[in-house]
Design an enzyme around this catalytic site. Structure first.
Site, mmCIF file in Angstrom:
data_model
loop_
_atom_site.group_PDB
_atom_site.id
_atom_site.type_symbol
_atom_site.label_atom_id
_atom_site.label_comp_id
_atom_site.label_asym_id
_atom_site.label_seq_id
_atom_site.Cartn_x
_atom_site.Cartn_y
_atom_site.Cartn_z
ATOM 1 N N ASP A 106 34.798 -60.869 23.082
ATOM 2 C CA ASP A 106 34.580 -61.932 22.091
ATOM 3 C C ASP A 106 33.242 -61.684 21.402
ATOM 4 O O ASP A 106 32.261 -62.373 21.664
ATOM 5 C CB ASP A 106 34.598 -63.289 22.800
ATOM 6 N N LYS B 265 32.890 -61.739 18.115
ATOM 7 C CA LYS B 265 32.914 -62.433 16.816
ATOM 8 C C LYS B 265 32.331 -61.541 15.716
ATOM 9 O O LYS B 265 31.422 -61.925 14.976
ATOM 10 C CB LYS B 265 32.199 -63.771 16.884
ATOM 11 N N ASP C 164 30.655 -58.297 10.135
ATOM 12 C CA ASP C 164 29.743 -57.497 9.309
ATOM 13 C C ASP C 164 30.536 -56.749 8.236
ATOM 14 O O ASP C 164 31.731 -57.010 8.031
ATOM 15 C CB ASP C 164 28.976 -56.530 10.238
ATOM 16 N N GLU D 192 42.286 -80.502 26.154
ATOM 17 C CA GLU D 192 43.194 -80.561 27.303
ATOM 18 C C GLU D 192 44.171 -79.389 27.258
ATOM 19 O O GLU D 192 44.770 -79.108 26.210
ATOM 20 C CB GLU D 192 43.983 -81.868 27.287
ATOM 21 N N ARG E 57 47.246 -78.781 28.566
ATOM 22 C CA ARG E 57 48.658 -79.021 28.244
ATOM 23 C C ARG E 57 48.847 -79.330 26.758
ATOM 24 O O ARG E 57 49.771 -78.872 26.115
ATOM 25 C CB ARG E 57 49.146 -80.170 29.130
HETATM 26 O O1 3DU Z 1 33.323 -74.124 26.475
HETATM 27 P P1 3DU Z 1 33.651 -73.137 27.551
HETATM 28 O O2 3DU Z 1 32.596 -73.014 28.609
HETATM 29 O O3 3DU Z 1 35.026 -73.379 28.139
HETATM 30 O O4 3DU Z 1 33.692 -71.666 26.886
HETATM 31 C C1 3DU Z 1 34.458 -71.367 25.766
HETATM 32 C C2 3DU Z 1 34.309 -69.920 25.407
HETATM 33 O O5 3DU Z 1 35.078 -69.643 24.228
HETATM 34 C C3 3DU Z 1 32.907 -69.474 25.089
HETATM 35 O O6 3DU Z 1 32.789 -68.097 25.416
HETATM 36 C C4 3DU Z 1 32.799 -69.650 23.595
HETATM 37 O O7 3DU Z 1 31.826 -68.805 23.019
HETATM 38 C C5 3DU Z 1 34.198 -69.246 23.156
HETATM 39 N N1 3DU Z 1 34.660 -69.860 21.913
HETATM 40 C C6 3DU Z 1 34.665 -71.198 21.731
HETATM 41 O O8 3DU Z 1 34.299 -71.955 22.623
HETATM 42 C C7 3DU Z 1 35.129 -71.723 20.505
HETATM 43 C C8 3DU Z 1 35.565 -70.925 19.521
HETATM 44 O O9 3DU Z 1 36.028 -71.440 18.403
HETATM 45 C C9 3DU Z 1 35.577 -69.554 19.730
HETATM 46 C C10 3DU Z 1 35.124 -69.052 20.944
#
Ligand code: 3DU
Length: 216
Positions: A62, A64, A67, A179, A181
């Site tokens: 991930d 993102k 560039d 959530e 589900r």
């Molecule tokens: O909020 P959490 O701890 O469940 O982590 C979510 C992960 O997914 C984290 O690595 C974040 O950078 C990534 N993410 C998002 O939370 C939201 C997005 O739109 C894209 C990636």
């Protein structure tokens, strides 16, 4: 390897300690469909952590990526050489930048996923008004899938309708209030959970609980 929905769970290991990340991945024992790595882990443990995590299943990078096309290709090549199965890139940099990620992914038999609307509150400021265009951009470019918010199931459902056959990965379940589900019912193929699993006393039990919710 392409992501295939089995458990439908992707675990985000946003830890700053490579040993801890590996220990959780080992405990999960492959019950999730993939492990997702992001900058917190890569910047602290190094890119080689991907090789070690791969022993426990698919790895999604991930990064993102956002560039110019040439730089995107170089970044993606590093991720795939390190063993990533999929890369996440931004769509707002434009179709040529996205295409560069997809082309690099196909050289390695890997996948590219494009961020549309993010899950956090600030995503309504700039990304949400363009989310459907980003879905269309991803579809036309030939992306394997997109990222859409579990925190807004009604938006996720709208995005699903426009996404065609592309897979949808939905972050925001657990700590951000989404959530599991509801995200799947709205059309996500996978949910992404980070803190709700790696922050739990027993990450394995927490992952099982999410998987159970998806089966119900
Ligand atoms: O909020 P959490 O701890 O469940 O982590 C979510 C992960 O997914 C984290 O690595 C974040 O950078 C990534 N993410 C998002 O939370 C939201 C997005 O739109 C894209 C990636």
């Amino acid at each position: 390897m392409p992501l295939v929905p089995r458990s439908r769970l992707i675990v985000a290991l946003d830890l700053m300690d490579g040993y801890e990340a590996l220990s959780i991945a080992e405990k999960l024992g492959g019950i999730a469909d993939a492990i997702k790595v992001n900058y917190p882990l890569i910047l602290s443990a190094g890119l080689d952590i991907i090789k070690d995590l791969k022993k426990h299943g698919n790895v999604v990078a991930d990064f993102k990526v956002a560039d110019i096309p040439n730089t995107n290709s170089l970044i993606c090549a590093q991720a795939f050489k390190a063993g990533a199965d999929a890369i996440i890139c931004h769509g707002f940099a434009g179709s040529d930048s996205v295409k560069a990620c997809i082309d690099e992914a196909s050289k390695y038999g890997c996948e590219a996923y494009v961020v549309t609307e993010m899950s956090h509150p600030g995503a309504v400021e700039f990304l949400q008004p363009h989310a459907f265009e980003l879905v269309e951009l991803a579809r036309r470019a030939g992306a394997s899938g997109i990222i859409a918010p579990a925190t807004r199931p009604e938006r996720l459902a709208d995005i699903r309708r426009k996404a065609g056959k592309m897979k949808i990965l939905a972050p925001g379940v657990g700590a951000q209030g989404g959530e599991a589900r509801r995200a799947i019912d709205a059309g996500a193929d996978f949910i992404i959970v980070g803190r709700g699993i790696y922050g739990a006393d027993d990450p394995y039990e927490a992952a099982l609980e999410f998987i159970e919710q998806l089966r119900r």
